[in-house]
Scaffold this motif. Structure first.
Motif, PDB file in Angstrom:
ATOM      1  N   ILE A 179       1.000  -1.631  -0.164  1.00 58.22           N
ATOM      2  CA  ILE A 179       0.220   0.146  -0.228  1.00 58.22           C
ATOM      3  C   ILE A 179       1.051   0.995   0.236  1.00 58.22           C
ATOM      4  N   SER A 180       2.040   1.220   0.285  1.00 56.02           N
ATOM      5  CA  SER A 180       3.085   2.724   0.494  1.00 56.02           C
ATOM      6  C   SER A 180       3.667   3.213  -0.724  1.00 56.02           C
ATOM      7  N   GLN A 185       0.311   5.025  -4.158  1.00 56.73           N
ATOM      8  CA  GLN A 185       0.095   6.071  -4.039  1.00 56.73           C
ATOM      9  C   GLN A 185      -0.398   6.786  -4.604  1.00 56.73           C
ATOM     10  N   LYS A 189      -3.594   8.526  -5.161  1.00 55.43           N
ATOM     11  CA  LYS A 189      -3.604  10.577  -5.216  1.00 55.43           C
ATOM     12  C   LYS A 189      -5.011  11.121  -5.944  1.00 55.43           C
ATOM     13  N   LYS A 237      -7.084  -0.097   2.489  1.00 52.51           N
ATOM     14  CA  LYS A 237      -6.218   0.237   2.856  1.00 52.51           C
ATOM     15  C   LYS A 237      -5.060   1.529   2.409  1.00 52.51           C
ATOM     16  N   ALA A 238      -5.030   1.132   1.148  1.00 54.71           N
ATOM     17  CA  ALA A 238      -3.983   2.168   0.834  1.00 54.71           C
ATOM     18  C   ALA A 238      -4.464   3.383   0.631  1.00 54.71           C
ATOM     19  N   PHE A 241      -4.422   4.907   3.992  1.00 55.08           N
ATOM     20  CA  PHE A 241      -2.999   5.710   4.267  1.00 55.08           C
ATOM     21  C   PHE A 241      -2.518   6.391   3.686  1.00 55.08           C
ATOM     22  N   TYR A 242      -2.821   7.054   2.460  1.00 54.01           N
ATOM     23  CA  TYR A 242      -2.415   8.655   2.040  1.00 54.01           C
ATOM     24  C   TYR A 242      -3.351   9.768   2.725  1.00 54.01           C
ATOM     25  N   ASN A 244      -4.400   9.759   5.826  1.00 53.46           N
ATOM     26  CA  ASN A 244      -3.479   9.294   6.964  1.00 53.46           C
ATOM     27  C   ASN A 244      -2.211  10.796   6.631  1.00 53.46           C
ATOM     28  N   LYS A 245      -1.696   9.601   5.498  1.00 54.30           N
ATOM     29  CA  LYS A 245      -0.241  10.522   5.518  1.00 54.30           C
ATOM     30  C   LYS A 245      -0.688  12.164   4.886  1.00 54.30           C
TER      31      LYS A 245
END
Length: 249
Positions: A179-180, A185, A189, A237-238, A241-242, A244-245
């Motif tokens: 996912i990272s 990402q 996006k 999940k990805a 992650f995006y 939150n980042k």
């Protein structure tokens, strides 16, 4: 009088077709030469134009024969009937067009195609349209129902749908990287940007869509194209992650 070859030259109707019209009694020649060649006069040429015109708007030769033979033919009723037939045929062709686009998009999305599964999806979609609309009306209010029109549709080829298909296909292709991964990402996006462009900050609507999307049963009831659970779980999940980042910047 002009010869059959001259008729062909002037109208584009083949000699073979002219002979067939004569054979079935649709258009006889005005006469023949001593050598047996068919000749046509002004009256026959006018009749030929009528035949060709009626053919272009979908009438069969049998129908044309009956129409031009009857001086009291009810043209209004006949034309209304033909319009109804053409309208139904247009709907049928539109369904075929949508199915073909769906098959092409299926290949773009998954790299292959399962004709049996797609056939089941098409039948389900066509047979339960009223039921599907009733289900969606229970979940979405009037304003949200308008937003549903902006969702991608596997049977369309508009730019928005094609971009979503390409993004999901790329996501599936790079899932093994995690996912990272930068590739993942970047895709997430763009998906986030498209969500904002299409639905604005309507989080409640997006959450309703996602709730339906995650459930195979709800997705079927809503008429959504099925996406496998593995891809949906990875996307969720990805996406988290995006977000939150992004919020940490």
């Amino acid at each position: 009088m002009i010869s059959i070859k001259e008729v062909t030259k002037q109208t584009g109707v083949t000699v073979r077709t002219m002979r067939y019209y004569d054979q079935i009694g649709l258009l006889h020649p005005a006469g023949k030469t001593e050598g047996g060649h068919r000749l046509y006069g002004e009256k026959e040429m006018k009749k030929l134009q009528e035949i060709q015109f009626l053919k272009t708007i979908g009438f069969s030769l049998q129908e044309i024969s009956e129409m031009i033979a009857d001086e009291n033919h009810d043209w209004f009723t006949g034309l209304k009937k033909q319009l109804g037939y053409v309208s139904k045929e247009k709907e049928r062709l539109a369904q075929i067009e949508g199915t073909l686009r769906g098959l092409i998009n299926e290949i773009m999305l998954n790299g292959n195609i399962d004709l049996f599964s797609v056939q089941k999806l098409i039948q389900l979609y066509q047979q339960n349209m009223d039921k599907r609309e009733g289900y969606l009306n229970q979940i979405f209010n009037e304003e949200e129902s308008k937003l549903l029109q902006n969702l991608p549709n596997i049977n369309r080829d508009d730019p928005e749908t094609l971009e979503w298909i390409a993004l999901i296909a790329q996501l599936k292709k790079h899932m093994s990287k995690g996912i990272s991964a930068p590739e993942i990402q970047r895709l997430i996006k763009r998906m986030y940007e498209k969500e904002q462009e299409t639905f604005g900050d309507n989080k409640e609507f997006v959450e309703k869509i996602w709730d339906i999307r995650k459930s195979p049963q709800k997705s079927e009831s809503a008429g959504f194209y099925p996406i496998d659970a593995e891809t949906l779980d990875f996307f969720e999940k990805a996406y988290e992650f995006y977000v939150n980042k992004k919020s940490n910047f």
